[in-house]
Design an enzyme around this catalytic site. Structure first.
Site, PDB file in Angstrom:
ATOM      1  N   CYS A   1      -3.194  16.071  53.672  1.00 59.03           N
ATOM      2  CA  CYS A   1      -4.461  16.793  53.802  1.00 59.03           C
ATOM      3  C   CYS A   1      -5.065  16.586  55.191  1.00 59.03           C
ATOM      4  O   CYS A   1      -5.590  17.531  55.791  1.00 59.03           O
ATOM      5  CB  CYS A   1      -5.430  16.351  52.714  1.00 59.03           C
TER       6      CYS A   1
ATOM      7  N   GLU B   1      -8.444  19.275  48.783  1.00 59.83           N
ATOM      8  CA  GLU B   1      -8.678  19.645  50.180  1.00 59.83           C
ATOM      9  C   GLU B   1      -7.842  20.850  50.586  1.00 59.83           C
ATOM     10  O   GLU B   1      -8.329  21.767  51.256  1.00 59.83           O
ATOM     11  CB  GLU B   1      -8.342  18.485  51.124  1.00 59.83           C
TER      12      GLU B   1
ATOM     13  N   CYS C   1      -5.565  12.180  52.130  1.00 58.93           N
ATOM     14  CA  CYS C   1      -4.230  11.620  52.342  1.00 58.93           C
ATOM     15  C   CYS C   1      -3.653  12.161  53.650  1.00 58.93           C
ATOM     16  O   CYS C   1      -4.236  13.068  54.260  1.00 58.93           O
ATOM     17  CB  CYS C   1      -3.326  11.987  51.161  1.00 58.93           C
TER      18      CYS C   1
END
Length: 167
Positions: A99, A68, A96
């Site tokens: 990100c 990402e 996560c």
């Protein structure tokens, strides 16, 4: 019943969530081949892919080199702006917290992911940073697109890693 002949309908919808997630899955496969956690991401603007990336944490020796994050950097370069308000991110696994924070900061319109991460996901799995009420932006979320395929590649990767560790 439609008057259109059966061959008039496209066989593949090149603008569907499945189509773009399929591209992210191909990138996840590249990560797998390079012994990286197999996560792929594409960013789409106006139904066109403007950025592609896969995890490169081990390759680059950089803990922030998630698919990402790398895709966000590419997309910002392509449109020459850090604001990605007209863009959508397709990623094979739920982002996560790192990100998700970057996604909110860049103001992506929509995040589409394949499989959830109940232990560490920040798009509704563990927590939901993408739609946190105190942040200045919220992203639309679509989950479980090509879920089985996205989960399967991760499970295969980690099963192989565990097996190799036993040998």
């Amino acid at each position: 019943m439609s008057d259109d002949p059966p061959y008039a309908a496209p066989l593949i919808d090149l603008k569907s969530d499945d189509h773009f997630m399929g591209q992210a899955l191909r990138l996840a496969q590249r990560a797998y081949q390079q012994e990286e956690v197999p996560i792929g991401a594409v960013i789409v603007k106006d139904q066109r892919v403007i950025a592609r990336a896969f995890n490169q944490v081990e390759t680059l020796k950089d803990g922030t080199a998630h698919a990402e994050m790398l895709a966000l950097t590419q997309a910002q370069s392509v449109i020459e702006d850090w604001r990605l308000t007209e863009c959508d991110l397709y990623v094979t696994k739920e982002p996560c917290p790192m990100c998700a924070g970057a996604i909110v900061h860049c103001r992506l319109r929509r995040v589409i992911f394949g499989c959830p991460d109940e232990k560490g996901g920040a798009a509704g799995g563990l927590l939901n940073l993408l739609q946190h009420p105190s942040l200045n932006h919220a992203c639309e979320i679509t989950d479980s697109v090509m879920h089985d395929e996205c989960l399967g590649i991760l499970q295969s990767f980690f099963r192989e890693r565990r097996q190799a560790a036993k040998e």
